[in-house]
Design a protein around this motif. Structure first.
Motif, PDB file in Angstrom:
ATOM      1  N   GLU A  61      11.191   6.596  -3.361  1.00  0.00           N
ATOM      2  CA  GLU A  61      10.413   6.207  -2.195  1.00  0.00           C
ATOM      3  C   GLU A  61       8.856   7.140  -2.609  1.00  0.00           C
ATOM      4  O   GLU A  61       9.201   8.055  -2.320  1.00  0.00           O
ATOM      5  N   GLU A  62       8.190   6.664  -2.350  1.00  0.00           N
ATOM      6  CA  GLU A  62       6.726   7.522  -2.501  1.00  0.00           C
ATOM      7  C   GLU A  62       6.985   8.177  -1.617  1.00  0.00           C
ATOM      8  O   GLU A  62       6.323   9.756  -1.512  1.00  0.00           O
ATOM      9  N   ARG A  63       7.559   8.074  -0.157  1.00  0.00           N
ATOM     10  CA  ARG A  63       7.051   8.816   1.027  1.00  0.00           C
ATOM     11  C   ARG A  63       8.310  10.427   0.771  1.00  0.00           C
ATOM     12  O   ARG A  63       7.992  10.890   1.973  1.00  0.00           O
ATOM     13  N   LYS A  64       9.280  10.364  -0.139  1.00  0.00           N
ATOM     14  CA  LYS A  64      10.001  11.093   0.206  1.00  0.00           C
ATOM     15  C   LYS A  64       9.327  12.305  -0.914  1.00  0.00           C
ATOM     16  O   LYS A  64      10.192  13.329  -1.602  1.00  0.00           O
ATOM     17  N   GLY A  65       8.678  12.035  -1.170  1.00  0.00           N
ATOM     18  CA  GLY A  65       7.920  12.703  -2.393  1.00  0.00           C
ATOM     19  C   GLY A  65       7.757  12.839  -3.848  1.00  0.00           C
ATOM     20  O   GLY A  65       7.672  13.380  -4.547  1.00  0.00           O
ATOM     21  N   VAL A  66       8.772  11.623  -4.417  1.00  0.00           N
ATOM     22  CA  VAL A  66       8.569  11.671  -5.591  1.00  0.00           C
ATOM     23  C   VAL A  66       7.985  11.287  -6.607  1.00  0.00           C
ATOM     24  O   VAL A  66       7.857  12.184  -7.960  1.00  0.00           O
ATOM     25  N   ILE A  67       6.916  11.031  -6.409  1.00  0.00           N
ATOM     26  CA  ILE A  67       5.949  10.516  -6.900  1.00  0.00           C
ATOM     27  C   ILE A  67       5.630  11.986  -7.444  1.00  0.00           C
ATOM     28  O   ILE A  67       4.547  12.495  -8.298  1.00  0.00           O
ATOM     29  N   LEU A  68       5.534  12.663  -6.324  1.00  0.00           N
ATOM     30  CA  LEU A  68       4.434  13.755  -6.758  1.00  0.00           C
ATOM     31  C   LEU A  68       5.608  15.163  -7.244  1.00  0.00           C
ATOM     32  O   LEU A  68       4.680  15.588  -8.257  1.00  0.00           O
ATOM     33  N   LEU A  69       6.547  15.106  -7.343  1.00  0.00           N
ATOM     34  CA  LEU A  69       7.774  15.487  -7.723  1.00  0.00           C
ATOM     35  C   LEU A  69       7.061  15.237  -9.415  1.00  0.00           C
ATOM     36  O   LEU A  69       7.576  16.167 -10.483  1.00  0.00           O
ATOM     37  N   ALA A  70       7.382  13.765  -9.877  1.00  0.00           N
ATOM     38  CA  ALA A  70       7.262  13.283 -11.015  1.00  0.00           C
ATOM     39  C   ALA A  70       5.946  14.121 -11.730  1.00  0.00           C
ATOM     40  O   ALA A  70       6.007  14.609 -12.783  1.00  0.00           O
ATOM     41  N   LYS A  71       4.611  14.224 -11.023  1.00  0.00           N
ATOM     42  CA  LYS A  71       3.220  14.532 -11.954  1.00  0.00           C
ATOM     43  C   LYS A  71       4.121  16.973 -11.686  1.00  0.00           C
ATOM     44  O   LYS A  71       3.865  16.986 -13.140  1.00  0.00           O
ATOM     45  N   ARG A  94       9.757   1.017  -2.632  1.00  0.00           N
ATOM     46  CA  ARG A  94       8.860   1.362  -1.530  1.00  0.00           C
ATOM     47  C   ARG A  94       8.281   2.498  -2.482  1.00  0.00           C
ATOM     48  O   ARG A  94       7.576   3.802  -1.872  1.00  0.00           O
ATOM     49  N   ASN A  95       6.932   1.999  -2.727  1.00  0.00           N
ATOM     50  CA  ASN A  95       5.468   2.956  -3.275  1.00  0.00           C
ATOM     51  C   ASN A  95       4.080   2.146  -3.793  1.00  0.00           C
ATOM     52  O   ASN A  95       4.465   0.900  -3.574  1.00  0.00           O
ATOM     53  N   SER A  96       3.944   2.761  -3.849  1.00  0.00           N
ATOM     54  CA  SER A  96       2.131   1.927  -3.954  1.00  0.00           C
ATOM     55  C   SER A  96       1.786   0.950  -5.040  1.00  0.00           C
ATOM     56  O   SER A  96       0.886  -0.386  -4.847  1.00  0.00           O
ATOM     57  N   LYS A  97       2.506   1.105  -5.910  1.00  0.00           N
ATOM     58  CA  LYS A  97       2.687   0.111  -6.909  1.00  0.00           C
ATOM     59  C   LYS A  97       3.739  -1.074  -6.495  1.00  0.00           C
ATOM     60  O   LYS A  97       3.482  -2.256  -7.087  1.00  0.00           O
ATOM     61  N   ASN A  98       4.495  -0.870  -5.627  1.00  0.00           N
ATOM     62  CA  ASN A  98       5.821  -2.132  -5.065  1.00  0.00           C
ATOM     63  C   ASN A  98       6.711  -2.064  -6.614  1.00  0.00           C
ATOM     64  O   ASN A  98       6.779  -3.297  -6.830  1.00  0.00           O
ATOM     65  N   ILE A  99       6.998  -1.176  -7.326  1.00  0.00           N
ATOM     66  CA  ILE A  99       7.977  -2.039  -8.663  1.00  0.00           C
ATOM     67  C   ILE A  99       8.768  -0.644  -8.210  1.00  0.00           C
ATOM     68  O   ILE A  99       8.771   0.517  -7.546  1.00  0.00           O
ATOM     69  N   SER A 100       9.910  -0.454  -9.480  1.00  0.00           N
ATOM     70  CA  SER A 100      10.847   0.423  -9.543  1.00  0.00           C
ATOM     71  C   SER A 100      10.052   1.839  -9.053  1.00  0.00           C
ATOM     72  O   SER A 100       9.561   2.059  -9.795  1.00  0.00           O
ATOM     73  N   THR A 101      10.194   2.641  -8.680  1.00  0.00           N
ATOM     74  CA  THR A 101      10.496   3.751  -8.520  1.00  0.00           C
ATOM     75  C   THR A 101      10.182   4.885  -9.658  1.00  0.00           C
ATOM     76  O   THR A 101       9.701   5.770 -10.014  1.00  0.00           O
ATOM     77  N   LYS A 102      11.954   4.542  -9.894  1.00  0.00           N
ATOM     78  CA  LYS A 102      12.048   5.170 -11.007  1.00  0.00           C
ATOM     79  C   LYS A 102      10.933   5.144 -12.363  1.00  0.00           C
ATOM     80  O   LYS A 102      11.047   5.683 -13.135  1.00  0.00           O
ATOM     81  N   LYS A 103      11.090   3.028 -12.334  1.00  0.00           N
ATOM     82  CA  LYS A 103      10.180   3.310 -13.921  1.00  0.00           C
ATOM     83  C   LYS A 103       8.756   4.525 -13.718  1.00  0.00           C
ATOM     84  O   LYS A 103       7.806   4.045 -14.195  1.00  0.00           O
ATOM     85  N   TYR A 104       8.275   4.226 -12.072  1.00  0.00           N
ATOM     86  CA  TYR A 104       7.100   4.934 -11.299  1.00  0.00           C
ATOM     87  C   TYR A 104       6.713   5.974 -12.134  1.00  0.00           C
ATOM     88  O   TYR A 104       6.322   6.399 -12.509  1.00  0.00           O
ATOM     89  N   MET A 105       7.764   6.917 -11.464  1.00  0.00           N
ATOM     90  CA  MET A 105       8.552   8.306 -12.256  1.00  0.00           C
ATOM     91  C   MET A 105       7.863   8.544 -13.322  1.00  0.00           C
ATOM     92  O   MET A 105       7.832   9.876 -13.762  1.00  0.00           O
ATOM     93  N   LEU A 106       8.657   7.718 -14.124  1.00  0.00           N
ATOM     94  CA  LEU A 106       9.049   8.287 -15.975  1.00  0.00           C
ATOM     95  C   LEU A 106       7.769   7.743 -16.188  1.00  0.00           C
ATOM     96  O   LEU A 106       7.190   8.208 -17.652  1.00  0.00           O
ATOM     97  N   SER A 107       7.220   6.785 -15.986  1.00  0.00           N
ATOM     98  CA  SER A 107       5.451   6.623 -16.259  1.00  0.00           C
ATOM     99  C   SER A 107       4.376   8.078 -16.730  1.00  0.00           C
ATOM    100  O   SER A 107       3.377   8.134 -16.868  1.00  0.00           O
TER     101      SER A 107
END
Length: 193
Positions: A61-71, A94-107
């Protein structure tokens, strides 16, 4: 606020939460920090790690910092070419795009590195310990986390740790040089490297 003002005694599970309560509610009373109890019966060192593998343990989930980690992984994996990344935890929307966070990270992660990232999913504590023992460095990039046991589990498994400065269990590792400024991508990359 009323309960805190009238309380005979106040405790907090971390210095981080203690400071937040004092600031938010303007508490003038002594607050004692008593960490949450922890039982590490499922976590220990089972093998000596001789690699550059990375691990994240927690919900996706985004608040756990995984989007930042992906970058950050785009830079890290371009430099450390013989490492794998284990992402252990359940996927959420649970992220700003309301999609699978796994897919968001991979994108966000270059496709050339996808084969080096293993999304494990949610597993038992024994399996988490197995993955921790396959890694050299555990990364906890939460924008806020009150007192995550995942850091304690990683410590019990003998991992080096990188975490944000807004995590309650930082009390245990605050002298560590691998604490980075929350939400600061460059600092996160630097601490992982």
């Amino acid at each position: 606020k009323t309960m805190l003002k009238k309380a005979d005694a106040i405790t907090s599970c971390s210095e981080l939460l203690k400071k937040m309560v004092i600031k938010e509610y303007k508490i003038n009373k002594e607050i004692t920090t008593i960490p949450n109890p922890y039982d590490n019966k499922n976590f220990n060192v089972t093998t000596k790690t001789n690699n550059n593998n990375l691990i994240y343990v927690g919900s996706l989930e985004e608040r756990k910092g995984v989007i930042l980690l992906a970058k950050a992984l785009n830079v890290v994996l371009s430099v450390i070419d013989n490492s794998l990344v284990y992402i252990v935890g359940k996927d959420t929307n649970r992220n700003s795009k309301n999609i699978s966070t796994k897919k968001y990270m991979l994108s966000l992660i270059s496709k050339e590195y996808h084969h080096r990232i293993n999304f494990v999913g949610q597993v038992t504590n024994n399996e988490v310990n197995e993955y921790l023992n396959k890694a050299y460095l555990a990364i906890f990039p939460s924008s806020f986390d009150n007192y995550p046991y995942t850091i304690l589990e990683a410590m019990a498994s003998g991992k080096n740790i990188v975490c944000s400065d807004n995590i309650g269990s930082i009390d245990l590792i605050k002298q560590n040089n691998y604490v980075y400024e929350t939400n600061n991508l460059d600092d996160l990359i630097n601490k992982i490297m």
